[in-house]
Design an enzyme around this catalytic site. Sequence first.
Site, short mmCIF file in Angstrom:
data_model
loop_
_atom_site.label_atom_id
_atom_site.label_comp_id
_atom_site.label_asym_id
_atom_site.label_seq_id
_atom_site.Cartn_x
_atom_site.Cartn_y
_atom_site.Cartn_z
CE LYS A 99 37.79 38.22 34.32
NZ LYS A 99 39.17 37.87 34.74
N GLY A 132 43.04 48.73 44.79
CA GLY A 132 42.06 47.70 45.15
C GLY A 132 42.79 46.50 45.73
N1 GLU Z 1 39.49 37.42 38.38
C1 GLU Z 1 40.77 36.86 38.65
C2 GLU Z 1 41.64 36.87 37.41
O1 GLU Z 1 41.48 37.68 36.52
C3 GLU Z 1 40.67 35.49 39.32
C4 GLU Z 1 39.94 34.46 38.53
C5 GLU Z 1 39.64 33.19 39.31
O2 GLU Z 1 40.04 33.06 40.45
O3 GLU Z 1 38.97 32.34 38.71
O4 GLU Z 1 42.58 36.13 37.31
#
Ligand code: GLU
Length: 427
Positions: free
Chosen positions: A106, A220
């Site tokens: 992340k 969102g």
């Molecule tokens: N941000 C999204 C999540 O928390 C998608 C992550 C992604 O597609 O890599 O799952």
Amino acid sequence: MATEFNAFEMAQRQFDSVADKLQLDEGIRELLRWPQREFHFTVPVRMDDGTVKVFKGYRVQHNDARGPAKGGIRFHPQETVDTVRALATWMTWKCAVVDIPLGGGKGGVICDPHDLSPREQEALCRGWVRQVANNVGPVQDVPAPDVMTNPQHMVWMLDEYEKLVGGHYPGFITGKPVEVGGSLGRTEATGFGVIYTVREAMQRFGVPIEGVRASLQGFGNVSQYAAKLFIELGGTVVAVSCWDNGDHCAYTFRKSDGIDMDFLVSITDRFGTIDKEKAADAGFNVLEADAWLEQEAEILIPAALENQITADNVGRINPSVKAIAEGANGPTTPEADAVLKERGIFVIPDFLANAGGVTCSYFEQVQCNANFFWPKDEVLERLDQKMTTAFHAVADLAEETGEFMRDAAYMIAIQRVATACHLRGWA
Ligand code: GLU
């Protein structure tokens, strides 16, 4: 004095309790409790007024035993390194529970995009990539959108990466616009995925979806598509809440006979803020932030941020609520979880319920690698299959063992990651 919420401590507590149940060895426990790698850096941006503003940026790679790290980048004023660590950890479990060959990562920048012009946002995206370009990439770590980042941000990041590396690497990042290697269905994927799991849960309990009411937190991307599909399948959305940047607080919008999504979207800005006056004129009750929790509904869908259902407000959940599907990451604290268990509320945990986004990101990478793109129906059909299979594997285990759904999901995910680490000889 109330102790401050720390998302990473929460992620570690959740892990520890399941590691005990699984009787994991000390070595593997220590490995999985911590991120493998972290990058902390500054991103200087020349602002429109000519001054330079320096932003703090992060990328955390929690575990890549099953494949390249994967996970979004968040732009948020309250971002902290521990939030990014927690979200990276949850990505590891998310990719494992839906059984896609990716690890967990992340990223984040402490900033408020509401206050940045498009040019400043572009400079921030490009600056972020320049700081981590050597440590991310299609076979190392693949970013994507998250809270307050969008396909335009992804394409700026891709362009900067490709300039630095000198070639086309569309698999570097996912959630791109379809015109530059994105996948059809990616925008809908997270919200639709939440509802695929809700649909399957209702099927297991023999409850038809018609007439079932849902109340959602957030408006969102995740919440909007979850609401849309829920209504399409015959359900009624009685309330949604959203953040109001002008007032710096959230509001709940209730319409007991069901909201009309097209209308609500038409009075919502690009950050998901609903126009209060127009909503009130159209017969919505505009209520305070947490009111979404106490609405008379069978299903709650928190689809905003972490730390939303807590010891302080869990008691406000309406007795009518039978299930919670977590569209957000980490919305429920362990203390609130204990109350939900006691009340017998069925929880579809975050890293299972919201795995549709990353699953579609994986499909996006597969399509980019093959340089062949699937029709939208095919993407959504494959997504539905993945989510449905993962949901039933977790629900079966929960039923067999009597474990809470969150713990059953953790058991499956942790086992898969631990096995990959063992096979690689890491622990
Ligand atoms: N941000 C999204 C999540 O928390 C998608 C992550 C992604 O597609 O890599 O799952």
